[in-house]
Scaffold this active site. Structure first.
Site, PDB file in Angstrom:
ATOM      1  N   VAL A 156       0.823  -1.247   0.049  1.00  0.00           N
ATOM      2  CA  VAL A 156       0.139  -0.126   0.074  1.00  0.00           C
ATOM      3  C   VAL A 156       0.998   1.257   0.099  1.00  0.00           C
ATOM      4  CG1 VAL A 156      -1.824   1.151   1.272  1.00  0.00           C
ATOM      5  CG2 VAL A 156      -1.793  -1.361   1.168  1.00  0.00           C
ATOM      6  N   LYS A 157       0.591   2.151  -1.006  1.00  0.00           N
ATOM      7  CA  LYS A 157       1.360   3.342  -1.233  1.00  0.00           C
ATOM      8  C   LYS A 157       0.752   4.368  -0.685  1.00  0.00           C
ATOM      9  CE  LYS A 157       3.967   4.497  -5.437  1.00  0.00           C
ATOM     10  NZ  LYS A 157       3.602   4.947  -6.769  1.00  0.00           N
ATOM     11  N   ILE A 158       1.463   4.907   0.618  1.00  0.00           N
ATOM     12  CA  ILE A 158       0.864   6.298   1.355  1.00  0.00           C
ATOM     13  C   ILE A 158       1.698   7.267   1.279  1.00  0.00           C
ATOM     14  CG2 ILE A 158       0.340   6.685   3.775  1.00  0.00           C
ATOM     15  CD1 ILE A 158      -0.399   3.692   4.135  1.00  0.00           C
TER      16      ILE A 158
END
Ligand code: E4P
Length: 214
Positions: free
Chosen positions: A82-84
């Site tokens: 997950v890219k945050i």
């Protein structure tokens, strides 16, 4: 070094996967929009092609929204990362999610203090955008160098994904610094193969081969 493709274009991903040197894929909302496909559908398709980390970006700006999005995204496939973004709420979300075992790619990284915070929050990856720094007259690779030193000083196992790569020289500089991953567009990955002397040499060898008695 691991090589990732930075795209959501299925044809490019299939082609690069067939080369046998692709380790993963990073997407972002811009790439997904360019694919013309629905977010979850394109992610499922990519996960069906590449057996490696596939980054998918959240769009919420509050930690609780990011956490919820992340929990849904990881249900798509075991390889989803997950890219945050490395904003305050993002770092908060990373701390919560990393404790749940969610792999995070801390994105939109433009200084070393953000990278330090992402590592402390348990991110699996940090993505410094070198080409965008170069474009505003700041040396993107200096940031990668600083992050390498900081992570080595403290033994953080957060992997550095050098991102926003513009040319093969960026990849080589990243390799010399010791970044674990480079993510790049398809055209840059293709250029990694090329040298005119290879083509000229091959042409000569094939011409000479014709003269060999058969
Ligand atoms: C990284 O994960 C990003 O998707 C990407 O490298 C952004 O780069 P750009 O400046 O080419 O859009």
């Amino acid at each position: 070094m691991e090589l990732f493709l930075d795209t959501a274009m299925i044809d490019e991903i299939k082609e690069a996967w067939s080369w046998g040197i692709l380790d993963g894929v990073t997407t972002n909302p811009t790439h997904v929009a360019a694919s013309g496909k629905k977010f979850y559908e394109v992610l499922e398709e990519i996960c069906g092609i590449v057996d490696g980390p596939i980054s998918a970006e959240v769009v919420g700006l509050k930690a609780e929204d990011m956490v919820k999005e992340a929990e849904d995204l990881v249900k798509i496939h075991k390889n989803i990362v997950v890219k945050i973004p490395v904003i305050r709420e993002g770092i908060k979300a990373m701390s919560i999610l990393s404790k749940q075992g969610v792999k995070i790619n801390a994105t939109l990284n433009f200084n070393a203090s953000q990278a330090l915070l992402a590592a402390k929050a348990g991110a699996a990856y940090i993505s410094p955008f070198v080409g965008r720094l170069d474009a505003i007259n700041e040396a993107g690779m200096d940031l990668v160098d600083k992050i390498r030193t900081i992570y080595d000083n403290y033994g953080y196992d957060t992997k550095i994904i050098v991102a926003a790569i513009r040319h093969p020289e960026h990849v080589l500089q990243a390799a010399l610094i010791g970044a674990e991953v480079c993510t790049m567009r398809f055209d840059v990955m293709q250029k990694l193969y090329d040298h005119p002397l290879t083509d000229i040499g091959l042409d000569m060898f094939l011409k000479d081969w014709e003269k060999v008695p058969k």
